[in-house]
Design an enzyme around this catalytic site. Structure first.
Site, short mmCIF file in Angstrom:
data_model
loop_
_atom_site.label_atom_id
_atom_site.label_comp_id
_atom_site.label_asym_id
_atom_site.label_seq_id
_atom_site.Cartn_x
_atom_site.Cartn_y
_atom_site.Cartn_z
N CYS A 186 0.85 -1.19 0.00
CA CYS A 186 0.00 0.00 0.00
C CYS A 186 0.89 1.25 0.00
O CYS A 186 1.90 1.31 0.70
CB CYS A 186 -0.96 -0.01 1.18
SG CYS A 186 -0.50 1.01 2.57
N GLU A 187 0.51 2.20 -0.83
CA GLU A 187 1.38 3.37 -1.00
C GLU A 187 1.27 4.34 0.17
O GLU A 187 2.06 5.26 0.27
CB GLU A 187 1.08 4.07 -2.32
CG GLU A 187 -0.26 4.76 -2.40
CD GLU A 187 -0.47 5.44 -3.74
OE1 GLU A 187 0.21 5.08 -4.72
OE2 GLU A 187 -1.33 6.34 -3.81
N HIS A 188 0.33 4.13 1.05
CA HIS A 188 0.21 5.04 2.20
C HIS A 188 1.10 4.64 3.37
O HIS A 188 1.55 5.48 4.12
CB HIS A 188 -1.25 5.10 2.68
CG HIS A 188 -2.18 5.71 1.67
ND1 HIS A 188 -3.49 5.36 1.54
CD2 HIS A 188 -1.94 6.64 0.72
CE1 HIS A 188 -4.04 6.06 0.57
NE2 HIS A 188 -3.12 6.84 0.04
N HIS A 189 1.30 3.34 3.53
CA HIS A 189 2.06 2.87 4.70
C HIS A 189 3.23 1.96 4.35
O HIS A 189 3.95 1.52 5.24
CB HIS A 189 1.12 2.11 5.66
CG HIS A 189 -0.08 2.90 6.07
ND1 HIS A 189 -1.30 2.81 5.44
CD2 HIS A 189 -0.23 3.82 7.05
CE1 HIS A 189 -2.16 3.64 6.01
NE2 HIS A 189 -1.54 4.26 7.00
N GLN A 235 -5.45 -0.30 -3.88
CA GLN A 235 -6.18 -1.46 -4.43
C GLN A 235 -7.13 -1.03 -5.56
O GLN A 235 -7.27 -1.73 -6.57
CB GLN A 235 -6.95 -2.16 -3.32
CG GLN A 235 -7.60 -3.45 -3.81
CD GLN A 235 -8.28 -4.22 -2.70
OE1 GLN A 235 -7.84 -4.18 -1.56
NE2 GLN A 235 -9.35 -4.93 -3.04
N HIS A 251 -5.46 -5.95 4.09
CA HIS A 251 -4.46 -4.88 4.19
C HIS A 251 -3.81 -4.91 5.57
O HIS A 251 -4.49 -4.69 6.59
CB HIS A 251 -5.12 -3.52 3.96
CG HIS A 251 -5.53 -3.30 2.54
ND1 HIS A 251 -4.96 -2.36 1.72
CD2 HIS A 251 -6.44 -3.96 1.78
CE1 HIS A 251 -5.52 -2.42 0.52
NE2 HIS A 251 -6.41 -3.37 0.53
N CYS A 293 -1.94 -2.78 6.84
CA CYS A 293 -2.00 -1.46 7.51
C CYS A 293 -3.29 -1.32 8.30
O CYS A 293 -3.34 -0.60 9.29
CB CYS A 293 -1.84 -0.32 6.50
SG CYS A 293 -3.10 -0.22 5.25
ZN ZN Z 1 -2.16 1.45 3.98
#
Ligand code: ZN
Length: 190
Positions: free
Chosen positions: A79-82, A120, A148, A150
């Site tokens: 995931c590109e956020h975490h 996703q 996920h 995260c």
């Molecule tokens: Zn994430």
């Protein structure tokens, strides 16, 4: 994507370990920066893979216009956020107009797009659009069910919540019966 230098990444991981309060020189961690750098480069190798090259020569003309479904394709992404993994299954269907693609290519297409930093929703769309552009089929459907880390690891209390995303193009979007047939095929998976 110019910078993908193993030594630079390794040095940054060593700094990261220090910033986290660790001692990068202790025996268990000595090889960690090197391992993490190699691992990250592997997990994001999709940036260096060319989907055109992959598909080129793998499509052929065939008089077949029924739905082709490949379900339960293993999927691993970050995931590109975490920068934490999300993983699960991808289901793909298409209805060829004139061109079909070798079935073994579908998991490889999933791989090219999932071995990157992703969302996703975007991953689902990219896989569908790729098949739509290269095969010009009557329709394409992609469903991804993924867990996920995260969400699971950071105490959001949705520990086993699967996120389901779908992209329906062409006949899968316009014809309810086609969509229902696809969903019937993939039901019971996972
Ligand atoms: Zn994430």
């Amino acid at each position: 994507m110019s910078a993908r230098d193993h030594n630079s990444i390794s040095a940054l991981v060593e700094q990261l370990l220090q910033q986290l309060g660790e001692d990068p020189t202790r025996s268990g961690l000595q090889k960690t920066p090197d391992r993490v750098a190699r691992s990250l480069l592997f997990l994001t190798r999709g940036y260096q893979q060319n989907v055109e090259e992959l598909i080129h020569g793998a499509t052929f003309e065939q008089e077949y216009d029924e739905m082709i479904v490949l379900r339960d394709i293993d999927l691993y992404s970050l995931c590109e956020h975490h920068l934490l993994p999300f993983y699960g299954k991808c289901h793909i269907a298409y209805i060829p107009r004139r061109h079909v693609i070798g079935l073994s290519k579908l998991p490889r297409i999933v791989d090219v797009f999932s071995r990157r930093l992703q969302l996703q929703e975007r991953l689902t769309r990219e896989i569908a659009n790729c098949l739509d552009e290269h095969l010009h089929p009557w329709g394409v459907a992609v469903v991804i069910e993924a867990l996920h880390l995260c969400m699971a690891m950071r105490g959001v209390e949705k520990q086993n919540a699967y996120v389901v995303t779908s992209e329906m193009l062409g006949a899968f979007r316009t014809k309810a019966s086609t969509r229902a047939e696809f969903l019937h095929f993939i039901r019971g998976s996972k």
